[in-house]
Design an enzyme around this catalytic site. Structure first.
Site, PDB file in Angstrom:
ATOM      1  CB  CYS A 167      -1.011  -0.055   1.148  1.00  0.00           C
ATOM      2  SG  CYS A 167      -2.504   0.874   0.738  1.00  0.00           S
ATOM      3  CG  HIS A 201      -3.574  -3.764   3.079  1.00  0.00           C
ATOM      4  ND1 HIS A 201      -2.694  -3.262   4.012  1.00  0.00           N
ATOM      5  CD2 HIS A 201      -4.189  -2.693   2.520  1.00  0.00           C
ATOM      6  CE1 HIS A 201      -2.770  -1.944   4.025  1.00  0.00           C
ATOM      7  NE2 HIS A 201      -3.687  -1.566   3.127  1.00  0.00           N
ATOM      8  CD  GLU A 235      -1.142  -6.436   4.981  1.00  0.00           C
ATOM      9  OE1 GLU A 235      -0.790  -6.708   3.810  1.00  0.00           O
ATOM     10  OE2 GLU A 235      -1.380  -5.276   5.364  1.00  0.00           O
TER      11      GLU A 235
HETATM   12  N1  GLN Z   1      -2.212   6.623   2.632  1.00  0.00           N
HETATM   13  C1  GLN Z   1      -2.271   5.862   1.430  1.00  0.00           C
HETATM   14  C2  GLN Z   1      -3.624   5.966   0.747  1.00  0.00           C
HETATM   15  O1  GLN Z   1      -4.599   6.310   1.370  1.00  0.00           O
HETATM   16  C3  GLN Z   1      -1.916   4.406   1.689  1.00  0.00           C
HETATM   17  C4  GLN Z   1      -2.858   3.686   2.573  1.00  0.00           C
HETATM   18  C5  GLN Z   1      -2.323   2.405   3.176  1.00  0.00           C
HETATM   19  O2  GLN Z   1      -1.116   2.205   3.218  1.00  0.00           O
HETATM   20  N2  GLN Z   1      -3.201   1.559   3.687  1.00  0.00           N
HETATM   21  O3  GLN Z   1      -3.740   5.700  -0.417  1.00  0.00           O
END
Ligand code: GLN
Length: 536
Positions: A384, A510, A512
């Site tokens: 992310c 994600h 994970e």
């Molecule tokens: N802050 C970033 C976004 O909103 C990444 C979010 C995250 O790492 N879950 O796109």
């Protein structure tokens, strides 16, 4: 045929952090091993609608379900142990309960009545519990009540347990988890805190059926007898939960203590003859007998807090077991990383993960970590924000567009390689409005990701507002950064991969959240595999 469901409640006393989530997940595993269908639910007494608006220092990681609910991290344990997906219905907070009741009041559903904690709030809690039971899919619904009995916030939940115990009779059982501390000066384990905690429950009208005692030492017969006698339960309902070297031991320890049998007896359920934990035992055996060890750095800004990156750490363990490899996961505070010290801080690592996150703190350190992994051929996984940092680093240092950034941090950047998603423009409320939950990703044949997934389309869970800016796609591809996965519906970049590198993968989702003991996530398995091979 609809199943006749039984309700198991797990409450906590004496202290927080005793491991109610792990005990609940372990019980689910045991019941599954005996052939039952089980789901686990967490009721959280705080007033936030969900933990999505809490920072990890407050509440640890925010776990995201397939259907896009932002939930308590205990749901991660439930899924990792049971391999059964959870949903919005599996995590309810006081905030959500009150919101539902107040909405109903405004609609006029309670016209003419005074809306009160009992029965309206408790009815709403009961409704949330039974919603899962009434699907007819489960033999058991295990409901973990967050917090500690006696807390002001827990009262309506414990009262609901009292009512359900009364209404459901032997279809309902209450497990109370307490601490049995060892007093060094006296040289013995002490049962008094447990007695007091059960008294608190009794004051609220709930007699626990089973008491699970967290302890650093084994409970002898005398201690078990004392707890049984003072707390009105039989001795075989006193279950020891000794500190374990890994959480994956807990289902096996609970099996030895016969927690499942105690629950089946209390709920007058016929006890199936076999308990099959073969796969679990094999996992634990491999976990404890690794052939090799690697050092993987987790670069993030919340590393001081154990629980902030829970799912990543567990997914790494799963990926390690699959490769017969012990992972030394080394936390690295991204705020501390600079161009000058990056070699000193990351030089000894065999692999680097750059963590998800929000906001600007520590981001330049994350970008330095990406650069170090890219230039030194160290296997890298960016998750992310970690993927977004990889895109920023590539734009700045390979495409030579020096002031590239994400719009999240620099609104006026000349090179917004990470930009606000169209669907996010105009959103004002920040709670529950990100791109959340499972979306499809089409993988490009020949990519590393395709190699590990071995599928054309995968669904992965998301939690973000910003995305890779498609204006940069061609420049990335021609400079050696492959777009390896794309969301086919919205044409959003989901995976980027470096061509000439042992393993450099950044994912907008994600992975994970979907790694379980039964099915370690392919990307974590592939990453650890690359780490092991690269080190050799
Ligand atoms: N802050 C970033 C976004 O909103 C990444 C979010 C995250 O790492 N879950 O796109």
């Amino acid at each position: 045929m609809k199943k006749k469901v039984k309700y198991i409640f797990v409450t906590g006393g004496v202290s927080s952090s005793l491991g109610k989530g792990i005990i609940s997940a372990s019980l689910a595993k045991l019941l599954q091993g005996r052939g039952f269908d089980v789901t686990i639910q967490k009721l959280d007494p705080y007033i936030n609608i969900d933990p999505g608006t809490l920072n990890p220092y407050e509440h640890g990681e925010c776990y995201v379900t397939e259907d896009g609910a932002e939930t308590d991290l205990d749901l991660g344990h439930y899924e990792r142990f049971s391999s059964t997906p959870t949903s919005q219905a599996n995590n309810i907070t006081t905030g959500r309960i009150y919101q539902n009741v107040i909405d109903k009041e405004r609609k006029g559903e309670y016209l003419g009545t005074t809306v009160q904690v009992i029965p309206h709030i408790t009815d709403e809690i009961k409704h949330s519990i039974k919603l899962l039971g009434e699907t007819g899919k489960y033999d058991f619904v295990i409901t973990e009540i967050g917090g500690t009995v006696g807390d002001i916030e827990s009262f309506p939940f414990v009262e609901t347990v009292r009512q359900m115990k009364w209404e459901e009779g032997h279809n309902c059982a209450v497990i109370h988890l307490t601490l049995v501390p060892f007093l060094k000066a006296a040289g013995e384990l002490k049962t008094k805190p447990t007695q007091h905690s059960v008294k608190t429950m009794l004051e609220q009208g709930v007699q626990p059926d089973i008491i699970v005692c967290r302890s650093e030492y084994h409970l002898n017969k005398g201690i078990r007898g004392k707890i049984a006698q003072f707390c009105n339960i039989s001795e075989d309902s006193v279950i020891e939960s000794i500190d374990a070297s890994t959480i994956y031991d807990v289902p096996l320890l609970m099996r030895d203590e016969k927690l499942d049998i105690a629950v089946l007896k209390k709920t007058k359920t016929k006890i199936p003859k076999t308990l099959d934990l073969t796969n679990w035992e094999r996992f634990v055996k491999r976990l404890k007998n690794p052939v090799t060890t690697v050092n993987i750095g987790l670069v993030g800004k919340y590393v001081e807090l154990q629980d902030a990156y829970k799912s990543i750490k567990e997914a790494l363990i799963h990926g390690g077991v699959e490769n017969e490899c012990k992972i030394n996961d080394i936390d690295i505070q991204s705020e501390k990383i600079t161009r000058k010290n990056v070699k000193e801080l990351l030089g000894n690592l065999d692999g680097i993960i750059v963590a998800p996150g929000f906001g600007g703190r520590g981001i330049e350190g994350k970008i330095e970590a990406v650069k170090f992994a890219r230039e030194n051929n160290i296997p890298f996984l960016g998750i992310c924000l970690g993927m977004q940092c990889a895109a920023i680093e590539f734009t700045r240092n390979v495409l030579n567009l020096k002031d590239a950034h994400t719009v999240e941090i620099d609104e006026n950047t000349k090179h917004p390689v990470i930009d606000l998603m169209d669907e996010q423009k105009g959103i004002e409320n920040l709670g529950g409005t990100m791109r959340l939950g499972a979306y499809n990703c089409k993988l490009v044949k020949g990519s590393k990701s395709y190699d590990v997934y071995k599928e054309d389309i995968v669904a992965e869970r998301h939690r973000h507002r910003f995305e890779f800016n498609n204006d940069y796609r061609e420049r990335f591809e021609s400079a050696g950064m492959k777009i390896a996965g794309v969301n086919p519906e919205k044409d959003l970049v989901e995976i980027i991969e470096l061509d000439n590198h042992p393993w450099f993968v950044g994912v907008q989702f994600h992975p994970e959240y979907k790694s379980t003991v039964k099915r370690p996530h392919p990307l974590f398995v592939g990453f650890v595999d690359a780490v092991v091979k690269n080190r050799k």
